[in-house]
Enzyme design. Structure first.
Site, PDB file in Angstrom:
ATOM      1  N   ARG A 126      64.294 -58.676  26.468  1.00  0.00           N
ATOM      2  CA  ARG A 126      63.926 -60.067  26.220  1.00  0.00           C
ATOM      3  C   ARG A 126      65.134 -61.000  26.160  1.00  0.00           C
ATOM      4  O   ARG A 126      66.207 -60.614  25.717  1.00  0.00           O
ATOM      5  CB  ARG A 126      63.130 -60.163  24.911  1.00  0.00           C
ATOM      6  CG  ARG A 126      61.780 -59.476  24.988  1.00  0.00           C
ATOM      7  CD  ARG A 126      61.083 -59.386  23.641  1.00  0.00           C
ATOM      8  NE  ARG A 126      59.748 -58.819  23.792  1.00  0.00           N
ATOM      9  CZ  ARG A 126      59.479 -57.513  23.815  1.00  0.00           C
ATOM     10  NH1 ARG A 126      60.456 -56.627  23.673  1.00  0.00           N
ATOM     11  NH2 ARG A 126      58.237 -57.091  23.973  1.00  0.00           N
ATOM     12  N   HIS A 151      62.052 -58.763  30.836  1.00  0.00           N
ATOM     13  CA  HIS A 151      62.314 -57.964  32.038  1.00  0.00           C
ATOM     14  C   HIS A 151      62.494 -58.810  33.293  1.00  0.00           C
ATOM     15  O   HIS A 151      61.930 -58.521  34.352  1.00  0.00           O
ATOM     16  CB  HIS A 151      61.206 -56.937  32.232  1.00  0.00           C
ATOM     17  CG  HIS A 151      61.150 -55.879  31.177  1.00  0.00           C
ATOM     18  ND1 HIS A 151      62.283 -55.391  30.550  1.00  0.00           N
ATOM     19  CD2 HIS A 151      60.093 -55.213  30.610  1.00  0.00           C
ATOM     20  CE1 HIS A 151      61.924 -54.464  29.665  1.00  0.00           C
ATOM     21  NE2 HIS A 151      60.617 -54.347  29.675  1.00  0.00           N
ATOM     22  N   HIS A 222      61.624 -48.404  33.764  1.00  0.00           N
ATOM     23  CA  HIS A 222      60.580 -48.458  32.739  1.00  0.00           C
ATOM     24  C   HIS A 222      59.519 -47.380  32.974  1.00  0.00           C
ATOM     25  O   HIS A 222      58.322 -47.668  32.981  1.00  0.00           O
ATOM     26  CB  HIS A 222      59.927 -49.842  32.709  1.00  0.00           C
ATOM     27  CG  HIS A 222      59.381 -50.216  31.366  1.00  0.00           C
ATOM     28  ND1 HIS A 222      58.618 -49.360  30.596  1.00  0.00           N
ATOM     29  CD2 HIS A 222      59.495 -51.356  30.649  1.00  0.00           C
ATOM     30  CE1 HIS A 222      58.276 -49.979  29.476  1.00  0.00           C
ATOM     31  NE2 HIS A 222      58.806 -51.195  29.461  1.00  0.00           N
ATOM     32  N   ASP A 294      59.029 -50.673  19.050  1.00  0.00           N
ATOM     33  CA  ASP A 294      59.406 -51.402  20.261  1.00  0.00           C
ATOM     34  C   ASP A 294      60.772 -52.020  19.977  1.00  0.00           C
ATOM     35  O   ASP A 294      60.925 -53.232  19.955  1.00  0.00           O
ATOM     36  CB  ASP A 294      58.366 -52.470  20.611  1.00  0.00           C
ATOM     37  CG  ASP A 294      58.554 -53.029  22.018  1.00  0.00           C
ATOM     38  OD1 ASP A 294      59.463 -52.539  22.736  1.00  0.00           O
ATOM     39  OD2 ASP A 294      57.806 -53.942  22.409  1.00  0.00           O
ATOM     40  N   GLU A 359      64.095 -46.519  27.319  1.00  0.00           N
ATOM     41  CA  GLU A 359      64.807 -47.287  28.332  1.00  0.00           C
ATOM     42  C   GLU A 359      66.279 -47.437  27.946  1.00  0.00           C
ATOM     43  O   GLU A 359      66.606 -48.038  26.925  1.00  0.00           O
ATOM     44  CB  GLU A 359      64.177 -48.680  28.466  1.00  0.00           C
ATOM     45  CG  GLU A 359      62.697 -48.676  28.774  1.00  0.00           C
ATOM     46  CD  GLU A 359      62.031 -49.958  28.291  1.00  0.00           C
ATOM     47  OE1 GLU A 359      62.278 -51.014  28.912  1.00  0.00           O
ATOM     48  OE2 GLU A 359      61.284 -49.894  27.283  1.00  0.00           O
TER      49      GLU A 359
END
Length: 396
Positions: A126, A151, A222, A294, A359
Site C-alpha cells: 500500500r 499493488h 502474490h 495482513d 510476499e
C-alpha cells in the site's frame, strides 16, 4: 445416495459443460477424490486446458507455460505474470497443487480478487492516499483500496500481458516495459522476472528493473498457497514460523504507523511454530484492522544475501515450504478477504481463509516513510532481488 467420488465427478462434468475447459467427463471418471492431486500415469499438463489461456488482450497474446525439474512442476500464464498452479509431492509421494488459481485467462480477468498468483508492481503493498513525493514533485497513483493505492493501482502489473520466453524446461523469463506515468509512476521502467525451478524442489524468483527517470519500485509475487492442496479447506491448521522479532503495525487503513514493534507477547509472534488459527481470533486491535493477519514482518539479518524468512507446513499433506529472500520484509496474509466469489481450477470456491500469502517485499508505504528501507530507483541503478520458495515434506 451419491458418494463423494460421484459428486466430484458430476462437479467436473458441470465445469466442462460450462466451457471452463479444465476436465472432460471421461477424464473426471479417473480422478481421485482429491481433485488437486494427479493420478498414476497422468501428466500435470492434463489438469489444465491450454486453449483456455490463449487469448489476445490489448493486442498481445496470452498463453499457458510450464516449467519443471524432477519433483516440482509449475504452470504460469503471461497474463499478469501469474502462477496458475504448483505441484510438489506430499508425504505419500502424491503430486499436490499447493497454489490456487483459475482454469483460464478469462476467469483470472473476471475474478473479484485480482492478485491470484500475479507478479506485482510497480510498487507492491500500500501507498497512503496513493501519493508520494520525489525531488519535491508529488505523484498520484489511483486509489483502489479505500483511500490508498494497493499493488501498483487499479491497473497494476496483474493486468498486463508480459512477454515470455523459455530458454529451457526449467526456466520462464517474463519481461514488461511499464511506460512513463503508467498508474502515475514516473519513468519508463523495464522489468524482468526470471522464474526457475531446481532439482531441490525450489521455485526461484529473480526480479530486475531499470528506469530512465527517478522512480519507485517494489516487486513481488502474490501466490496464494494451501499446502494441503487447492480446494482442501481451511489453512488455519498450517504451522508457521516467521524469522522476525518485529513487525510494522498499521492504522485502520492498513498503512504502517512508522514504528517497528516487537512481536513478543503478541499474536504476531511466530518466532516459534504456531498454527495460523491458534491466535487469529484474539482480541487485538491490529488483528481487527487486518481482519486477521495482513501485516509486514521485519526480517532478521536484512542483507543482500538470501536469508530464511519463513517456514510453514500443511497439517494434512505434510508438505513444508521454506521462504528465503534478499528483501527486508515479508507480508503475511491469512486470506481474510476471500469471500467464495471465485471458482478455482479444481472447481472449489475461494472460501474464507482457504489460502495464505507470504510476499517478500520492502515495507508498505515505503515512499512516505523515510525511516523504512528505500524503494527509490535511480536511472544509473539496477533493481535486483531474489526470493526462493523451497518445498519438502516433514521428516525429510
Amino acid at each position: 445416495m451419491l458418494t463423494k467420488r460421484t459428486t466430484l465427478v458430476l462437479r467436473y462434468c458441470l465445469i466442462a459443460a460450462l466451457g471452463v475447459g479444465l476436465y472432460s467427463c471421461k477424464e473426471s471418471e479417473n480422478k481421485t477424490t482429491e481433485p488437486q492431486k494427479l493420478v498414476e500415469g497422468q501428466t500435470q499438463t492434463s489438469l489444465l486446458d491450454a486453449a483456455a489461456f490463449e487469448q489476445t488482450i490489448n493486442g498481445k497474446k496470452t498463453n499457458l507455460y510450464w516449467i519443471e525439474n524432477k519433483d516440482i512442476k509449475v504452470a504460469f500464464t503471461n497474463y499478469g505474470g501469474r502462477i496458475v498452479g504448483l505441484w510438489v509431492p506430499d508425504q505419500e509421494g502424491e503430486m499436490t497443487d499447493v497454489v490456487v488459481g483459475m482454469a483460464g485467462v478469462q476467469a483470472f480477468a473476471d475474478a473479484s480478487e485480482p492478485y491470484f498468483g500475479a507478479t506485482i508492481g510497480r510498487v507492491g503493498n500500500r501507498i497512503a492516499n496513493g501519493k508520494f513525493t520525489l525531488d519535491g514533485k508529488e505523484y498520484q497513483v489511483p486509489t483502489n483500496n479505500g483511500d490508498n493505492a494497493l499493488h501498483g493501482g487499479d491497473q497494476g502489473f496483474q493486468y498486463k500481458v508480459w512477454d515470455a520466453r523459455k530458454p529451457n524446461a526449467q526456466t520462464l523469463i517474463l519481461t514488461y516495459r511499464s511506460p512513463d506515468m503508467e498508474m502515475g509512476f514516473p519513468g519508463n521502467v523495464d522489468v524482468k522476472v526470471t522464474y526457475s525451478v531446481t532439482a531441490d524442489r525450489e521455485l526461484k524468483m529473480e526480479y530486475e528493473a531499470t528506469t530512465d527517470q527517478k522512480t519507485v519500485v517494489n516487486l513481488t509475487n502474490h501466490a496464494f498457497f494451501n499446502l494441503n492442496g487447492e480446494g482442501s479447506g481451511s489453512i488455519l491448521d498450517h504451522s508457521l514460523v516467521i524469522h522476525a522479532d518485529q513487525y510494522t503495525p498499521v492504522d485502520s487503513g492498513l498503512i504502517p504507523t512508522g514504528t517497528l514493534d516487537s512481536v513478543a507477547g503478541t499474536p504476531f509472534d511466530f518466532t516459534q511454530a504456531h498454527t495460523i488459527g491458534e491466535r487469529i481470533a484474539t482480541a487485538n486491535e491490529q488483528l481487527t484492522f487486518g481482519k486477521g493477519y495482513d501485516h509486514n514482518y521485519v526480517l532478521k539479518e536484512a542483507s543482500v544475501t538470501l536469508k530464511p524468512a519463513a517456514k510453514i507446513s500443511g497439517d494434512q499433506s505434510g508438505i513444508v515450504m521454506e521462504v528465503f529472500t534478499e528483501e527486508p520484509g515479508l507480508q503475511f496474509y491469512s486470506g481474510n478477504f476471500m469471500e467464495s466469489k471465485n471458482t478455482f481450477k479444481t472447481g472449489a470456491k475461494d472460501d474464507f481463509r482457504t489460502a495464505f500469502a507470504l510476499e517478500t517485499q520492502h515495507f508498505p508505504d515505503a515512499p512516505n516513510q523515510p525511516e523504512f528501507p528505500s524503494i527509490v530507483l535511480e536511472p544509473n541503478e539496477t533493481y535486483a532481488t531474489t526470493s526462493v520458495y523451497k518445498f519438502s515434506v516433514k521428516g525429510s
